[in-house]
Write a protein that holds these residues in place. Structure first.
Motif, PDB file in Angstrom:
ATOM      1  N   VAL A 134       7.934 -13.534   5.766  1.00  0.00           N
ATOM      2  CA  VAL A 134       8.070 -13.161   4.281  1.00  0.00           C
ATOM      3  C   VAL A 134       8.464 -11.691   4.367  1.00  0.00           C
ATOM      4  CG1 VAL A 134       7.121 -12.809   2.157  1.00  0.00           C
ATOM      5  CG2 VAL A 134       6.191 -14.648   3.263  1.00  0.00           C
ATOM      6  N   PHE A 135       9.274 -11.280   3.433  1.00  0.00           N
ATOM      7  CA  PHE A 135       9.996 -10.172   3.579  1.00  0.00           C
ATOM      8  C   PHE A 135      10.051  -9.674   1.987  1.00  0.00           C
ATOM      9  CE2 PHE A 135      11.469 -12.865   6.592  1.00  0.00           C
ATOM     10  CZ  PHE A 135      11.417 -12.189   7.795  1.00  0.00           C
ATOM     11  N   ALA A 136      10.065  -8.166   1.969  1.00  0.00           N
ATOM     12  CA  ALA A 136      10.295  -7.772   0.509  1.00  0.00           C
ATOM     13  C   ALA A 136      11.037  -6.457   0.564  1.00  0.00           C
ATOM     14  CB  ALA A 136       8.824  -7.251  -0.333  1.00  0.00           C
ATOM     15  N   THR A 137      11.953  -6.058  -0.339  1.00  0.00           N
ATOM     16  CA  THR A 137      12.481  -4.633  -0.530  1.00  0.00           C
ATOM     17  C   THR A 137      11.620  -4.000  -1.610  1.00  0.00           C
ATOM     18  OG1 THR A 137      14.226  -5.685  -1.992  1.00  0.00           O
ATOM     19  CG2 THR A 137      14.800  -5.746   0.305  1.00  0.00           C
ATOM     20  N   PHE A 138      11.594  -2.749  -1.216  1.00  0.00           N
ATOM     21  CA  PHE A 138      10.579  -1.945  -1.979  1.00  0.00           C
ATOM     22  C   PHE A 138      11.265  -0.495  -2.284  1.00  0.00           C
ATOM     23  CE2 PHE A 138       6.755   0.260  -3.268  1.00  0.00           C
ATOM     24  CZ  PHE A 138       6.197  -0.478  -3.888  1.00  0.00           C
ATOM     25  N   ASP A 139      11.421  -0.053  -3.390  1.00  0.00           N
ATOM     26  CA  ASP A 139      12.025   1.463  -3.457  1.00  0.00           C
ATOM     27  C   ASP A 139      11.048   2.489  -2.835  1.00  0.00           C
ATOM     28  OD1 ASP A 139      14.306   0.201  -4.416  1.00  0.00           O
ATOM     29  OD2 ASP A 139      14.134   1.023  -6.448  1.00  0.00           O
ATOM     30  N   ALA A 140      11.641   3.605  -2.486  1.00  0.00           N
ATOM     31  CA  ALA A 140      11.066   4.623  -1.762  1.00  0.00           C
ATOM     32  C   ALA A 140      10.605   5.691  -2.885  1.00  0.00           C
ATOM     33  CB  ALA A 140      11.757   5.404  -0.665  1.00  0.00           C
ATOM     34  N   ASP A 141      11.002   5.811  -4.091  1.00  0.00           N
ATOM     35  CA  ASP A 141      10.594   6.733  -5.031  1.00  0.00           C
ATOM     36  C   ASP A 141       9.464   6.581  -5.996  1.00  0.00           C
ATOM     37  OD1 ASP A 141      11.547   4.854  -6.581  1.00  0.00           O
ATOM     38  OD2 ASP A 141      13.500   5.705  -7.250  1.00  0.00           O
ATOM     39  N   GLY A 142       8.860   5.528  -5.572  1.00  0.00           N
ATOM     40  CA  GLY A 142       7.590   5.448  -6.427  1.00  0.00           C
ATOM     41  C   GLY A 142       7.565   4.473  -7.510  1.00  0.00           C
ATOM     42  N   GLN A 143       8.737   4.079  -7.858  1.00  0.00           N
ATOM     43  CA  GLN A 143       8.895   3.201  -9.150  1.00  0.00           C
ATOM     44  C   GLN A 143       8.349   1.874  -9.078  1.00  0.00           C
ATOM     45  OE1 GLN A 143      12.594   3.487 -11.706  1.00  0.00           O
ATOM     46  NE2 GLN A 143      13.441   3.379  -9.893  1.00  0.00           N
ATOM     47  N   HIS A 144       8.029   1.039  -7.897  1.00  0.00           N
ATOM     48  CA  HIS A 144       7.442  -0.177  -7.896  1.00  0.00           C
ATOM     49  C   HIS A 144       6.051  -0.301  -7.387  1.00  0.00           C
ATOM     50  CE1 HIS A 144      11.761  -1.454  -6.363  1.00  0.00           C
ATOM     51  NE2 HIS A 144      11.762  -1.322  -7.630  1.00  0.00           N
ATOM     52  N   ARG A 145       5.591  -1.239  -7.928  1.00  0.00           N
ATOM     53  CA  ARG A 145       4.036  -1.328  -7.770  1.00  0.00           C
ATOM     54  C   ARG A 145       3.621  -2.574  -6.901  1.00  0.00           C
ATOM     55  NH1 ARG A 145       1.124  -2.796 -13.280  1.00  0.00           N
ATOM     56  NH2 ARG A 145       2.590  -4.488 -13.020  1.00  0.00           N
TER      57      ARG A 145
END
Length: 235
Positions: A88-99
């Motif tokens: 399982v894979f996820a893309t996650f932004d580096a700027d702190g926008q995602h939870r």
């Protein structure tokens, strides 16, 4: 590096990053409080982003020059899918926008609904979040409506960076648009490959820092036209 035991041994979080040294350590630490495996792709940063991500416990892959977010995501997925047991894979932004808790819920949805990919949406309740700048409230839904692939899938948020997907998608992913236009390309690939997709409401944290890192709004229009051009070229 020490690896926490959290019960997500088959999950890999991909974090593309460019000049995010001031926040990347905190972002990686937050992700690793739940997920064992994080790969940060340092996309040619000049501020020590990769070193801080590594210190926070991430695997780090470095681009010698800045290639764009699409290229960084592709590199991260290729690294993650090469690791033993990755599923399982996820893309996650580096700027702190995602939870992180949104990722957990999206993983549950991926399994429960037998989907190949779950895409985050800021418009899950049919209304834009109150914290979203008004120009983006107008532009982002329009981008989704103008995108043929988004309309076909019934998506309301055409370029949300939070995505969770299975091995089928990871193995078939081949992003060729290196910059922000990869968002439309990702959606087009879902349609072209017949991957089963769903959309999950997520919260975006619009901090002063993340807003300062945001892309110019005109790029949204470019993303749409690049995606439409790709669709025509694939026919």
């Amino acid at each position: 590096m020490d690896t926490p035991a959290t019960g997500y041994d088959d999950v890999w979080i991909i974090v593309p990053a460019f000049n995010e040294a001031s926040v990347i350590g905190e972002v990686i630490a937050d992700v690793r409080s739940v997920f064992d495996h994080v790969v940060c792709v340092d996309d040619g940063s000049g501020d020590g982003t990769g070193d801080r991500a590594y210190a926070a416990g991430a695997h780090v892959v470095r681009h010698p020059v800045n290639l764009g977010q699409g290229a960084a995501i592709q590199t991260g997925v290729e690294y993650a899918r090469s690791r033993p047991g990755s599923a399982v894979f996820a893309t996650f932004d580096a700027d702190g926008q995602h939870r992180v808790k949104d990722v957990v819920r999206m993983i549950d949805r991926l399994t429960a609904d037998d989907l190949d990919i779950v895409v985050g949406t800021r418009f899950g309740g049919g209304r834009p979040p109150a914290a979203m700048p008004w120009l983006r409230r107008l532009l982002f839904p329009l981008i989704a409506k103008l995108s043929p692939a988004s309309r076909k899938l019934g998506l309301t948020d055409a370029h949300n960076g939070l995505r969770v997907f299975n091995r089928t998608v990871a193995d078939g992913l081949n992003l060729t648009m290196s910059g922000m236009s990869h968002a439309s390309e990702f959606i087009s690939l879902i349609v072209e490959n017949g991957w089963k997709a769903g959309e999950e409401p997520v919260e975006i944290l619009y901090t002063e820092y993340s807003m300062s890192k945001g892309q110019p709004l005109v790029n949204g229009v470019n993303i749409v036209f690049d995606g439409m051009l790709r669709g025509r070229m694939r026919k």
